[in-house]
Design a protein around this motif. Structure first.
Motif, PDB file in Angstrom:
ATOM      1  N   HIS A   1      -0.960  16.884  11.307  1.00 56.88           N
ATOM      2  CA  HIS A   1      -0.039  15.813  10.915  1.00 56.88           C
ATOM      3  C   HIS A   1      -0.779  14.484  10.823  1.00 56.88           C
ATOM      4  N   ILE A   2      -0.432  13.691   9.819  1.00 55.34           N
ATOM      5  CA  ILE A   2      -0.932  12.326   9.723  1.00 55.34           C
ATOM      6  C   ILE A   2      -0.183  11.496  10.769  1.00 55.34           C
ATOM      7  N   PRO A   3      -0.884  10.802  11.650  1.00 59.01           N
ATOM      8  CA  PRO A   3      -0.196  10.003  12.680  1.00 59.01           C
ATOM      9  C   PRO A   3       0.654   8.891  12.069  1.00 59.01           C
TER      10      PRO A   3
ATOM     11  N   VAL B   1      -0.297  18.083   6.720  1.00 60.80           N
ATOM     12  CA  VAL B   1      -1.522  18.286   5.948  1.00 60.80           C
ATOM     13  C   VAL B   1      -2.311  19.432   6.570  1.00 60.80           C
ATOM     14  N   ASP B   2      -3.310  19.903   5.850  1.00 62.33           N
ATOM     15  CA  ASP B   2      -4.189  20.939   6.391  1.00 62.33           C
ATOM     16  C   ASP B   2      -5.241  20.303   7.298  1.00 62.33           C
ATOM     17  N   ALA B   3      -5.476  20.942   8.447  1.00 62.15           N
ATOM     18  CA  ALA B   3      -6.457  20.423   9.393  1.00 62.15           C
ATOM     19  C   ALA B   3      -7.855  20.357   8.778  1.00 62.15           C
ATOM     20  N   ASP B   4      -8.181  21.330   7.926  1.00 59.95           N
ATOM     21  CA  ASP B   4      -9.508  21.344   7.305  1.00 59.95           C
ATOM     22  C   ASP B   4      -9.478  20.734   5.901  1.00 59.95           C
ATOM     23  N   GLY B   5      -8.392  19.997   5.602  1.00 56.08           N
ATOM     24  CA  GLY B   5      -8.272  19.341   4.304  1.00 56.08           C
ATOM     25  C   GLY B   5      -8.159  17.842   4.475  1.00 56.08           C
ATOM     26  N   ILE B   6      -7.009  17.279   4.117  1.00 55.26           N
ATOM     27  CA  ILE B   6      -6.816  15.835   4.177  1.00 55.26           C
ATOM     28  C   ILE B   6      -7.052  15.280   5.576  1.00 55.26           C
ATOM     29  N   TYR B   7      -6.671  16.023   6.611  1.00 56.03           N
ATOM     30  CA  TYR B   7      -6.809  15.508   7.972  1.00 56.03           C
ATOM     31  C   TYR B   7      -8.260  15.190   8.312  1.00 56.03           C
ATOM     32  N   GLU B   8      -9.188  16.040   7.865  1.00 57.41           N
ATOM     33  CA  GLU B   8     -10.605  15.845   8.178  1.00 57.41           C
ATOM     34  C   GLU B   8     -11.375  15.150   7.060  1.00 57.41           C
ATOM     35  N   ALA B   9     -10.715  14.835   5.961  1.00 61.83           N
ATOM     36  CA  ALA B   9     -11.407  14.241   4.809  1.00 61.83           C
ATOM     37  C   ALA B   9     -11.936  12.852   5.143  1.00 61.83           C
ATOM     38  N   ASP B  10     -13.078  12.501   4.530  1.00 62.34           N
ATOM     39  CA  ASP B  10     -13.572  11.132   4.663  1.00 62.34           C
ATOM     40  C   ASP B  10     -13.166  10.279   3.460  1.00 62.34           C
ATOM     41  N   VAL B  11     -13.042  10.915   2.278  1.00 63.41           N
ATOM     42  CA  VAL B  11     -12.596  10.226   1.071  1.00 63.41           C
ATOM     43  C   VAL B  11     -11.425  11.006   0.486  1.00 63.41           C
TER      44      VAL B  11
ATOM     45  N   ASP C   1       4.041   4.111   2.353  1.00 66.63           N
ATOM     46  CA  ASP C   1       3.919   4.360   3.791  1.00 66.63           C
ATOM     47  C   ASP C   1       2.840   5.387   4.092  1.00 66.63           C
ATOM     48  N   ARG C   2       2.709   6.394   3.222  1.00 66.27           N
ATOM     49  CA  ARG C   2       1.660   7.386   3.451  1.00 66.27           C
ATOM     50  C   ARG C   2       0.286   6.795   3.164  1.00 66.27           C
ATOM     51  N   ALA C   3       0.199   5.953   2.144  1.00 64.05           N
ATOM     52  CA  ALA C   3      -1.069   5.286   1.850  1.00 64.05           C
ATOM     53  C   ALA C   3      -1.505   4.440   3.041  1.00 64.05           C
ATOM     54  N   GLU C   4      -0.563   3.731   3.654  1.00 58.23           N
ATOM     55  CA  GLU C   4      -0.882   2.912   4.815  1.00 58.23           C
ATOM     56  C   GLU C   4      -1.306   3.778   6.001  1.00 58.23           C
ATOM     57  N   ALA C   5      -0.638   4.922   6.180  1.00 61.43           N
ATOM     58  CA  ALA C   5      -0.973   5.808   7.293  1.00 61.43           C
ATOM     59  C   ALA C   5      -2.378   6.401   7.127  1.00 61.43           C
ATOM     60  N   LEU C   6      -2.731   6.761   5.903  1.00 61.79           N
ATOM     61  CA  LEU C   6      -4.078   7.274   5.653  1.00 61.79           C
ATOM     62  C   LEU C   6      -5.122   6.189   5.874  1.00 61.79           C
TER      63      LEU C   6
ATOM     64  N   GLU D   1      -4.860   3.753   7.989  1.00 60.62           N
ATOM     65  CA  GLU D   1      -4.974   3.577   9.435  1.00 60.62           C
ATOM     66  C   GLU D   1      -5.838   4.656  10.078  1.00 60.62           C
ATOM     67  N   MET D   2      -5.971   5.812   9.421  1.00 59.20           N
ATOM     68  CA  MET D   2      -6.839   6.879   9.923  1.00 59.20           C
ATOM     69  C   MET D   2      -8.309   6.594   9.625  1.00 59.20           C
ATOM     70  N   GLY D   3      -8.583   5.515   8.886  1.00 60.73           N
ATOM     71  CA  GLY D   3      -9.957   5.145   8.604  1.00 60.73           C
ATOM     72  C   GLY D   3     -10.573   5.856   7.422  1.00 60.73           C
ATOM     73  N   LYS D   4      -9.744   6.449   6.583  1.00 63.14           N
ATOM     74  CA  LYS D   4     -10.268   7.169   5.422  1.00 63.14           C
ATOM     75  C   LYS D   4     -10.542   6.208   4.264  1.00 63.14           C
ATOM     76  N   THR D   5     -11.536   6.533   3.462  1.00 57.50           N
ATOM     77  CA  THR D   5     -11.742   5.811   2.208  1.00 57.50           C
ATOM     78  C   THR D   5     -10.708   6.330   1.232  1.00 57.50           C
ATOM     79  N   GLU D   6      -9.857   5.425   0.773  1.00 55.30           N
ATOM     80  CA  GLU D   6      -8.690   5.838  -0.011  1.00 55.30           C
ATOM     81  C   GLU D   6      -8.778   5.315  -1.438  1.00 55.30           C
ATOM     82  N   ILE D   7      -8.659   6.233  -2.387  1.00 60.40           N
ATOM     83  CA  ILE D   7      -8.631   5.913  -3.813  1.00 60.40           C
ATOM     84  C   ILE D   7      -7.204   6.152  -4.291  1.00 60.40           C
ATOM     85  N   VAL D   8      -6.575   5.130  -4.850  1.00 59.66           N
ATOM     86  CA  VAL D   8      -5.179   5.242  -5.281  1.00 59.66           C
ATOM     87  C   VAL D   8      -5.075   4.974  -6.779  1.00 59.66           C
ATOM     88  N   ILE D   9      -4.335   5.820  -7.483  1.00 56.19           N
ATOM     89  CA  ILE D   9      -4.010   5.589  -8.894  1.00 56.19           C
ATOM     90  C   ILE D   9      -2.542   5.208  -8.965  1.00 56.19           C
ATOM     91  N   ASP D  10      -2.265   4.003  -9.461  1.00 49.49           N
ATOM     92  CA  ASP D  10      -0.892   3.499  -9.505  1.00 49.49           C
ATOM     93  C   ASP D  10      -0.802   2.442 -10.600  1.00 49.49           C
TER      94      ASP D  10
END
Length: 259
Positions: free
Chosen positions: A147-149, A158-168, A177-182, A184-193
């Protein structure tokens, strides 16, 4: 209908839209969303989201502006440098660019993971099957064993070996809200919007203000061009990208009405 017939039907309907039509891309995206609803991969709410995006794309001139292309190049560099890159797929993404996402995943060696707000086992399976029909080898998101905190709804799964452990993570057409949560997990986030004022691109490391049907192929093209680049060259691309300026230029284009 067989998998082959399903893909063929998509192509047949798209061929009915003449490419020289002045609103070709808009009609194409509408058709793909409609087909997604019919196939059970896109929620009805996705049609409203697509309508909002269509309005912003019209104001952008229905083209990839220079700052968006810079963002797409930076996104490619991030994905190539990543140790565990993941491309997140929701219903609209699956309907609009299934083959394009599968191709990008192959070029940058990333995982594809289905993540939905309106999540049911049947819909997850339908999207995974749809992605496989369009060239995906493996699709994550079915396990949902992590789960994303700080996120309460179904999109936290999410999958433990997928988005949860992803660096990018590439998260197209993402909820704020999900973008903000990701983030906060310290991930490098690329958003298309297509809305530069939305929360999602404003928390992203790389906000891409572009239509997803242009953006994903552009990222893939840049990734192919950068495939032979060394780490220093890729980091130079990333450091040369100004996220704040990209958002400002997109907003300026939309507000100017210079179509």
């Amino acid at each position: 209908m067989t998998d082959y017939d399903s893909v063929s039907a998509d192509v047949e309907h798209e061929e009915e839209i003449p490419e020289d039509h002045p609103r070709y891309q808009d009609l194409l995206t509408r058709h793909r969303i409609e087909r997604g609803v019919e196939k059970g991969i896109t929620h009805l709410q996705g049609m409203h989201a697509e309508g909002r995006g269509s309005a912003f794309d019209y104001l952008l001139g229905e083209e990839t502006i220079p700052s968006a292309d810079d963002a797409e190049r930076a996104a490619a560099a991030h994905l190539l440098l990543a140790e565990r890159p993941v491309l997140s797929i929701n219903g609209n993404v699956a309907a609009l660019v299934p083959g394009e996402m599968a191709e990008l995943a192959d070029v940058v060696d990333a995982d594809l993971e289905v993540n939905l707000f309106n999540r049911t086992p049947e819909r997850i399976e339908a999207i995974a099957d749809h992605l496989r029909e369009h060239g995906a080898d493996e699709v994550k998101g079915l396990e949902a064993d992590a789960h994303i905190p700080n996120l309460d709804h179904e999109r936290s799964k999410v999958d433990a070996d997928g988005i949860y452990e992803a660096d990018v993570v590439l998260v197209p057409l993402e909820d704020g809200d999900r973008a903000e949560a990701l983030d906060e997990m310290g991930k490098t986030e690329i958003v298309i919007d297509l809305n530069p004022l939305s929360r999602s691109p404003r928390v992203a490391d790389v906000p891409i203000v572009d239509n997803i049907i242009r953006a994903v192929p552009n990222i893939t093209e840049h990734a192919r061009e950068l495939a032979a680049a060394d780490e220093d060259e890729l980091r130079a691309v990333i450091e040369g990208f100004d996220r704040d300026r990209a958002l400002e230029e997109a907003e300026e284009r939309i507000r100017s009405g210079d179509l």
